[in-house]
Design a protein around this motif. Structure first.
Motif, PDB file in Angstrom:
ATOM      1  N   ARG A 269      -6.919 -13.328   4.904  1.00 34.83           N
ATOM      2  CA  ARG A 269      -6.633 -14.546   5.707  1.00 34.83           C
ATOM      3  C   ARG A 269      -5.600 -15.535   5.148  1.00 34.83           C
ATOM      4  O   ARG A 269      -4.830 -15.945   5.961  1.00 34.83           O
ATOM      5  CB  ARG A 269      -8.205 -15.103   5.665  1.00 34.83           C
ATOM      6  CG  ARG A 269      -9.311 -14.442   5.991  1.00 34.83           C
ATOM      7  CD  ARG A 269     -10.608 -15.297   5.899  1.00 34.83           C
ATOM      8  NE  ARG A 269     -11.932 -14.501   6.297  1.00 34.83           N
ATOM      9  CZ  ARG A 269     -12.807 -15.241   6.107  1.00 34.83           C
ATOM     10  NH1 ARG A 269     -13.212 -16.312   5.752  1.00 34.83           N
ATOM     11  NH2 ARG A 269     -14.072 -14.484   6.674  1.00 34.83           N
TER      12      ARG A 269
ATOM     13  N   LEU B 109      -4.025 -24.586  11.768  1.00 35.69           N
ATOM     14  CA  LEU B 109      -3.780 -23.784  12.830  1.00 35.69           C
ATOM     15  C   LEU B 109      -3.148 -24.564  13.851  1.00 35.69           C
ATOM     16  O   LEU B 109      -2.299 -24.036  14.410  1.00 35.69           O
ATOM     17  CB  LEU B 109      -5.169 -23.361  13.460  1.00 35.69           C
ATOM     18  CG  LEU B 109      -5.247 -22.494  14.803  1.00 35.69           C
ATOM     19  CD1 LEU B 109      -4.219 -21.052  14.442  1.00 35.69           C
ATOM     20  CD2 LEU B 109      -6.581 -21.949  15.339  1.00 35.69           C
TER      21      LEU B 109
ATOM     22  N   HIS C  77      -5.058 -15.800  12.947  1.00 36.59           N
ATOM     23  CA  HIS C  77      -6.333 -15.414  13.652  1.00 36.59           C
ATOM     24  C   HIS C  77      -7.029 -14.415  12.389  1.00 36.59           C
ATOM     25  O   HIS C  77      -6.668 -13.534  12.066  1.00 36.59           O
ATOM     26  CB  HIS C  77      -5.987 -14.450  14.722  1.00 36.59           C
ATOM     27  CG  HIS C  77      -7.403 -13.942  15.719  1.00 36.59           C
ATOM     28  ND1 HIS C  77      -8.250 -13.249  14.961  1.00 36.59           N
ATOM     29  CD2 HIS C  77      -7.599 -14.365  16.732  1.00 36.59           C
ATOM     30  CE1 HIS C  77      -9.045 -13.023  15.953  1.00 36.59           C
ATOM     31  NE2 HIS C  77      -8.734 -13.601  17.131  1.00 36.59           N
ATOM     32  N   HIS C  78      -8.310 -14.995  12.249  1.00 34.35           N
ATOM     33  CA  HIS C  78      -9.177 -14.275  11.427  1.00 34.35           C
ATOM     34  C   HIS C  78     -10.539 -14.680  11.451  1.00 34.35           C
ATOM     35  O   HIS C  78     -10.860 -15.521  12.160  1.00 34.35           O
ATOM     36  CB  HIS C  78      -8.718 -14.312   9.570  1.00 34.35           C
ATOM     37  CG  HIS C  78      -8.449 -15.675   9.278  1.00 34.35           C
ATOM     38  ND1 HIS C  78      -9.454 -16.543   9.199  1.00 34.35           N
ATOM     39  CD2 HIS C  78      -7.421 -16.519   8.722  1.00 34.35           C
ATOM     40  CE1 HIS C  78      -9.202 -17.884   8.666  1.00 34.35           C
ATOM     41  NE2 HIS C  78      -7.762 -17.794   8.553  1.00 34.35           N
TER      42      HIS C  78
ATOM     43  N   LEU D 159     -12.017 -18.486  11.148  1.00 29.19           N
ATOM     44  CA  LEU D 159     -11.761 -19.346  12.109  1.00 29.19           C
ATOM     45  C   LEU D 159     -13.095 -19.433  13.052  1.00 29.19           C
ATOM     46  O   LEU D 159     -13.789 -18.626  13.075  1.00 29.19           O
ATOM     47  CB  LEU D 159     -10.643 -18.960  13.148  1.00 29.19           C
ATOM     48  CG  LEU D 159      -9.279 -19.264  12.748  1.00 29.19           C
ATOM     49  CD1 LEU D 159      -8.241 -18.564  13.705  1.00 29.19           C
ATOM     50  CD2 LEU D 159      -8.698 -20.634  12.554  1.00 29.19           C
TER      51      LEU D 159
ATOM     52  N   HIS E 110     -12.002 -21.548  18.229  1.00 29.67           N
ATOM     53  CA  HIS E 110     -10.404 -21.593  17.756  1.00 29.67           C
ATOM     54  C   HIS E 110      -9.931 -20.088  18.258  1.00 29.67           C
ATOM     55  O   HIS E 110      -8.811 -19.983  18.534  1.00 29.67           O
ATOM     56  CB  HIS E 110     -10.129 -22.063  16.474  1.00 29.67           C
ATOM     57  CG  HIS E 110     -10.391 -23.292  16.286  1.00 29.67           C
ATOM     58  ND1 HIS E 110     -10.647 -23.880  14.967  1.00 29.67           N
ATOM     59  CD2 HIS E 110     -10.108 -24.594  16.999  1.00 29.67           C
ATOM     60  CE1 HIS E 110     -10.732 -25.252  15.197  1.00 29.67           C
ATOM     61  NE2 HIS E 110     -10.284 -25.558  16.421  1.00 29.67           N
ATOM     62  N   ARG E 111     -10.738 -19.056  17.750  1.00 31.27           N
ATOM     63  CA  ARG E 111     -10.035 -17.657  18.216  1.00 31.27           C
ATOM     64  C   ARG E 111     -10.101 -17.474  19.519  1.00 31.27           C
ATOM     65  O   ARG E 111      -9.071 -16.881  19.899  1.00 31.27           O
ATOM     66  CB  ARG E 111     -11.171 -16.623  17.538  1.00 31.27           C
ATOM     67  CG  ARG E 111     -11.193 -16.658  15.975  1.00 31.27           C
ATOM     68  CD  ARG E 111     -11.987 -15.450  15.230  1.00 31.27           C
ATOM     69  NE  ARG E 111     -13.178 -15.157  15.770  1.00 31.27           N
ATOM     70  CZ  ARG E 111     -14.270 -15.726  15.022  1.00 31.27           C
ATOM     71  NH1 ARG E 111     -14.206 -16.459  14.198  1.00 31.27           N
ATOM     72  NH2 ARG E 111     -15.327 -15.457  15.763  1.00 31.27           N
TER      73      ARG E 111
ATOM     74  N   VAL F 183      -6.718 -19.026  20.774  1.00 27.66           N
ATOM     75  CA  VAL F 183      -5.516 -18.410  20.364  1.00 27.66           C
ATOM     76  C   VAL F 183      -5.451 -17.106  21.453  1.00 27.66           C
ATOM     77  O   VAL F 183      -4.453 -16.861  21.707  1.00 27.66           O
ATOM     78  CB  VAL F 183      -5.712 -18.027  18.782  1.00 27.66           C
ATOM     79  CG1 VAL F 183      -4.476 -16.845  18.591  1.00 27.66           C
ATOM     80  CG2 VAL F 183      -5.593 -19.126  17.932  1.00 27.66           C
ATOM     81  N   GLU F 184      -6.582 -16.240  21.396  1.00 26.47           N
ATOM     82  CA  GLU F 184      -6.493 -15.347  22.486  1.00 26.47           C
ATOM     83  C   GLU F 184      -6.166 -15.549  23.788  1.00 26.47           C
ATOM     84  O   GLU F 184      -5.057 -14.865  24.152  1.00 26.47           O
ATOM     85  CB  GLU F 184      -7.793 -14.419  22.034  1.00 26.47           C
ATOM     86  CG  GLU F 184      -8.314 -13.766  20.988  1.00 26.47           C
ATOM     87  CD  GLU F 184      -9.520 -13.618  20.722  1.00 26.47           C
ATOM     88  OE1 GLU F 184     -10.338 -13.503  21.832  1.00 26.47           O
ATOM     89  OE2 GLU F 184     -10.117 -13.440  19.497  1.00 26.47           O
TER      90      GLU F 184
ATOM     91  N   ILE G 293       1.056 -14.021  16.812  1.00 28.63           N
ATOM     92  CA  ILE G 293      -0.182 -14.278  16.054  1.00 28.63           C
ATOM     93  C   ILE G 293      -0.029 -13.351  14.899  1.00 28.63           C
ATOM     94  O   ILE G 293       0.345 -12.203  14.804  1.00 28.63           O
ATOM     95  CB  ILE G 293      -1.246 -13.575  16.708  1.00 28.63           C
ATOM     96  CG1 ILE G 293      -1.562 -14.355  18.135  1.00 28.63           C
ATOM     97  CG2 ILE G 293      -2.862 -13.684  16.116  1.00 28.63           C
ATOM     98  CD1 ILE G 293      -2.993 -13.764  19.135  1.00 28.63           C
TER      99      ILE G 293
ATOM    100  N   ALA H 261      -2.534 -11.983  12.062  1.00 26.91           N
ATOM    101  CA  ALA H 261      -3.848 -11.548  11.865  1.00 26.91           C
ATOM    102  C   ALA H 261      -4.099 -10.585  10.830  1.00 26.91           C
ATOM    103  O   ALA H 261      -3.190  -9.890  10.412  1.00 26.91           O
ATOM    104  CB  ALA H 261      -4.088 -11.071  13.439  1.00 26.91           C
TER     105      ALA H 261
ATOM    106  N   LEU I  37      -8.433  -8.012  14.546  1.00 23.35           N
ATOM    107  CA  LEU I  37      -7.929  -8.317  15.750  1.00 23.35           C
ATOM    108  C   LEU I  37      -7.670  -7.048  16.438  1.00 23.35           C
ATOM    109  O   LEU I  37      -7.920  -6.990  17.740  1.00 23.35           O
ATOM    110  CB  LEU I  37      -6.530  -9.115  15.830  1.00 23.35           C
ATOM    111  CG  LEU I  37      -6.085  -9.838  17.076  1.00 23.35           C
ATOM    112  CD1 LEU I  37      -7.203 -10.631  17.760  1.00 23.35           C
ATOM    113  CD2 LEU I  37      -4.764 -10.436  17.011  1.00 23.35           C
TER     114      LEU I  37
END
Length: 633
Positions: free
Chosen positions: A256, A293, A304-305, A308, A312-313, A316-317, A328, A330, A334
């Motif tokens: 992370r 972030l 991304h981990h 989060l 939030h994930r 981002v995705e 990203i 990660a 992911l």
């Protein structure tokens, strides 16, 4: 083969044609020829982005009855739910929530659910299972996962008993033994290396990438400046090159902290801007992690981990899929199924710390990461680059680029997992004897190709454990006690149930029972995620444990695994302070956990406290402490 030739409703055909899907990919056509639309069991082992989801849709819409789509991850469930919901005339349900509940899931044409949710429903005797016409298992290679594999395996075996005529469609990445999985499921095998976007994979060392197709790529990096040999400067240059060429990039690192550090460095490189996405991140929560972030996202780069928050994930995705983010950074999680393809994938780290030292990543996991390269309809090609930091080019080429992925091997022999499923088999009424249990387990992947006696000894061992914990009785046959039935229905591991029982019995003689008492019990179980205890905080946590010793059901001098118990005390302390109103920001800063970690532990604590209260009711014990702290959470 054309989509219009398929036995689908006209509105479904028109829907796909409106999205430009008129011709089937070769693996999709092969699945049709194998009988996917005629009720035949099929195993589809093909690379990422080769059209597996459309194959699943074909099976589910032509099965003539309700369908179930099993996924390993909640994020993947949400993604598939949204995909299938776009198909006209199809009512789609989703079930991924509270692990302890198994509400009725029937009534929809297609239900998307995690394997754990389906297993819980089966244990509860949900009638909708009997009506299933088609079951699709996504990422079936996770049969080989220590955590999820046994549940997926037993769920598939018991589904076959509940609905013997159900069509099974198993979707997998390319693995070494898909024939064995197909033979187990009595299925046709569709195996292909075809991809809609060509993928070239290579290793970067000495300022040059050598790809497996014979091509090369120069990378202008001063080797001495490459961050003491760990490859960060090379990674930055590879990411920037993909973005400058009009693509997006995924960069995988081992931890992370590394993901956040790399993202911050890339954001400073001015690779782009995404102020609107950054605003979405800030609106979703104001923790320090969230602020970091958002700062990175301003520069069109995200990390991304699992630390989060889930919201939030998801931001981002979705932003990356919508091409509003350029990169990203990660951890490897992911790559476990979420659809985030990119022009180039850079794998900076090929080893990770496992608790006993640094170990190489499995070949299959690296291939999954590489498979994210190449966006259909957007990229002319995909590139995956392994950065040779401390390793050399030849080692990475032989270990990953030219290597076949590992074979899928059952993990059902794990004693913890087998206890759980033997208890569930008896408590759910699938078996009333040792022979009956073996008969059910004979349909598992583990039993396939093995002599019965190899499983019989394991079953005898776990039955002995369950009898000692008063969850099974052995008279004329096998029967679940009221306690065993409650433990199985609450969907907790038997060892968790045994720990709760011990805690309840200890509580009867305690003068001081508090919310901390209840939390110590549930946090000291295998079903609660552990919380890292750093060297700097160990002394303070030890003093906390001493000062609250009269509230604990475990004596500090009697615990067999003191470090594990002290971690449980830390988790209990965090949850108690959360229940008392401490802010996420304060807890994250004080206890060095991510907001996503806090989110997941609160959710698990709610489930486990509810399960403990149910067990207390069976034992006619006082479960008020569990109920009260659960309400406060």
């Amino acid at each position: 083969m054309r989509v219009s030739d398929l036995p689908l409703p006209d509105e479904v055909i028109a829907h796909h044609e409106s999205e430009g899907i008129t011709e089937l990919y070769p693996p999709q056509a092969a699945a049709v020829e194998a009988g996917i639309t005629g009720g035949t069991n099929v195993v589809v082992a093909v690379p990422t982005a080769s059209g597996k989801t459309f194959v699943a849709e074909l099976a589910m819409l032509t099965a003539g009855g309700p369908a179930l789509y099993i996924v390993p991850l909640r994020a993947l469930a949400r993604e598939k739910y949204e995909t299938f919901s776009e198909v006209p005339g199809v009512d789609v349900g989703i079930a991924t929530g509270d692990l302890g509940s198994a509400e009725e899931l029937g009534g929809s044409d297609v239900v998307v659910a995690t394997a754990e949710k389906v297993d819980s429903a089966i244990r509860s005797g949900a009638s909708w299972v009997d009506d299933l016409a088609c079951v699709v298992v996504d990422e079936v290679h996770l049969l080989g996962s220590q955590g999820r594999g046994p549940t997926l395996e037993v769920t598939m075996a018991t589904l076959g008993r509940r609905a013997p005529d159900v069509q099974i469609v198993a979707l997998s990445a390319t693995v070494a033994n898909p024939e064995e999985i197909a033979e187990w499921l009595d299925a046709e095998l569709v195996r292909s290396r075809w991809r809609p976007v060509d993928l070239r994979t290579g290793v970067c060392a000495g300022g040059r990438v050598d790809f497996d197709d014979g091509s090369t790529l120069a990378v202008a990096v001063d080797a001495e400046a490459d961050d003491r040999g760990v490859g960060t400067a090379t990674t930055v240059e590879l990411v920037r090159g993909a973005i400058d060429d009009g693509g997006q990039c995924l960069a995988f690192v081992r931890s992370r902290r590394e993901a956040e550090t790399l993202a911050a460095r890339l954001a400073e490189e001015s690779v782009g801007a995404a102020s609107a996405v950054a605003a979405d991140v800030r609106d979703a929560g104001g923790t320090d992690t969230g602020r970091r972030l958002a700062d990175c996202v301003e520069g069109s780069v995200a990390f991304h981990h699992a630390g989060l928050r889930s919201e939030h994930r998801a931001i981002v995705e979705n932003a990356f899929r919508d091409r509003r983010l350029k990169c990203i950074c990660a951890t490897p999680t992911l790559a476990a199924g979420v659809n985030v393809p990119a022009r180039r994938v850079v794998i900076r780290d090929q080893q990770r710390y496992t608790g006993s030292g640094m170990e190489w990543l499995p070949v299959l996991e690296v291939h999954q990461m590489c498979g994210r390269a190449g966006r259909p309809h957007l990229d002319p090609y995909g590139e995956a680059v392994l950065v040779a930091g401390d390793a050399d080019r030849e080692e990475l080429e032989s270990r990953y680029v030219g290597a076949a992925p590992e074979a899928v091997e059952s993990q059902l022999a794990d004693r913890e997992a087998l206890r759980t499923h033997v208890l569930a088999i008896v408590a759910s009424g699938f078996a009333e004897s040792r022979g009956g249990v073996l008969d059910v387990l004979d349909a598992t992947f583990y039993a396939h190709g093995r002599p019965e006696e190899s499983l019989a000894g394991l079953v005898d061992d776990v039955v002995s454990d369950l009898v000692a914990w008063e969850m099974l009785t052995t008279g004329e046959g096998l029967a679940a006690t009221e306690l065993g039935t409650a433990v199985s229905r609450q969907y907790v591991a038997p060892r968790t149930g045994a720990r709760i029982v011990d805690g309840l019995r200890t509580m009867r003689g305690m003068e001081r029972v508090t919310g901390l008492t209840a939390l110590e019990i549930v946090c000291d179980t295998p079903d609660m995620h552990g919380t890292y205890l750093g060297n700097r905080e160990r002394a303070a946590m030890y003093q906390y444990a001493r000062s609250h010793a009269d509230e604990f059901t475990t004596s500090m001098g009697e615990t067999e695994t003191f470090e594990r118990w002290l971690e449980a005390v830390k988790t209990a302390r965090i949850l108690l302070e959360w229940a008392d109103g401490a802010s996420t920001d304060d807890l994250v800063e004080q206890y060095r956990i991510g907001p996503g970690d806090l989110e997941s532990r609160v959710e698990r604590a709610e489930w486990l406290l509810g399960a403990a209260a149910a067990v207390a009711a069976v034992l006619d014990a006082d479960g008020s402490a569990f109920r009260e702290v659960r309400d406060r959470l």
